[in-house]
Design an enzyme around this catalytic site. Sequence first.
Site, PDB file in Angstrom:
ATOM      1  N   SER A 151      10.110  29.330  39.506  1.00  0.00           N
ATOM      2  CA  SER A 151      10.871  29.683  38.366  1.00  0.00           C
ATOM      3  C   SER A 151      11.917  28.810  38.632  1.00  0.00           C
ATOM      4  CB  SER A 151      11.245  31.031  38.276  1.00  0.00           C
ATOM      5  OG  SER A 151      12.571  31.305  37.414  1.00  0.00           O
TER       6      SER A 151
ATOM      7  N   HIS B 150       5.387  24.353  35.638  1.00  0.00           N
ATOM      8  CA  HIS B 150       5.044  23.537  34.392  1.00  0.00           C
ATOM      9  C   HIS B 150       4.019  22.609  34.513  1.00  0.00           C
ATOM     10  CE1 HIS B 150       9.595  24.780  34.243  1.00  0.00           C
ATOM     11  NE2 HIS B 150       9.212  25.274  32.802  1.00  0.00           N
TER      12      HIS B 150
END
Length: 288
Positions: free
Chosen positions: A188, A40
Site C-alpha cells: 500500500s 498496481h
Amino acid sequence: MSDLRVIHDPDQMRRASFAWRRAGETVGFVPTMGCLHEGHLSLVRLAGARSDHAVISIFVNPAQFGPQEDLARYPRDLEGDLAKAAEAGAELAYVPEAATVYPVGYQTRVSVPELAAPLCGASRPVHFGGVATVVTKLFNVVQPDVAVFGEKDYQQLQVVRRLVRDLELSVEIVGGATVREPDGVAMSSRNAYLSPEGRSQAVCLVGALRKAWQRFDAGERDVKVLVGAAREVISAQPAARIDYVEIRHADTLEPVDTIGDRAVMALAVFFGKTRLIDNTVLGGDRRP
Ligand code: PAF
C-alpha cells in the site's frame, strides 16, 4: 518494456481508444491515483494479459477525500510512475487535470449507497461516492473492454461491480490478487507513512486474517468467534488501534451471523494516523 504514450486530454484519450477498438483490438484499463507499487504493477500486467492494449490512468481524485483527509499530502511522483507503468507493459497513460475532470459548475455524482455505507464507508462517508463518480467518468473516456481493480480494496471492487451492473456499462471488471511484502503485509502507498514500530507491528493484519482462516479450516462458522479470534491477534500489538474487524456477505456486504460457503473478513487498523486495510474471503480461492 513498452513505449508509453501520455495523454492529458479526454477527447484525445477517447480517440486513441476508439482507434484500437475500430481495429478489433481490446483495451484493458487500470485506474490509479499514482504512487505506483508492485500491487498496481501486477494489475497493469493482468490488464495486459487480458487485452491487446493496457491503459493506466493516474489521477489523484479530490472527490474521494473527505474534509479531514489531507489531499495535499497524498504522495505524487508522476515521472517515477510513468517509468514503472511502461516497465509493466502499459502502452498509454491517461493523466487528466483536476480542472478537466471537475470543471467549474460540475455537479453530477454517482452513488452506490448501500455498498458504500459500512466498513470503510462508516468513517469515510464521501469516499465511495467520489470513487464511483470518477470511475464512471474514467470508463466513459477510456472506453475499456476490461478494467482491473485490486482485491485489497475489496469494498471499492464491490462498489464498482455494482455500478457497472446498475448503469449497464459494457466493461468486464476483474479483481487482481493482493500483493504482499515478504512478511505478509499488503502493499500500500500508505505503508511509507508507518513508523518503524508501526511497520513491524502491521504484520498483525495478515496475522489476524490467517488466524481466522485457521479457525475456519477447523470448522468454525460463527462470525462472532472468528472476529474475536482476529481481534485478539491485532490487540496484542501495542501500536495497533482497531477501526473495524467485520465479516460480511461477500457480494452485498450485508451483515451475517454465520458463514455459509463464503464471506469476506475485512479489517482496518490505525497505527498512529496511518490507517491500513486488508481482507480475505473466508471459503474463497485465495488465502493471505
Ligand atoms: O484505488 C484507487 O487508487 C482509486 O480509488 C481509484 C479507483 C483510482 C479511483 O480514484
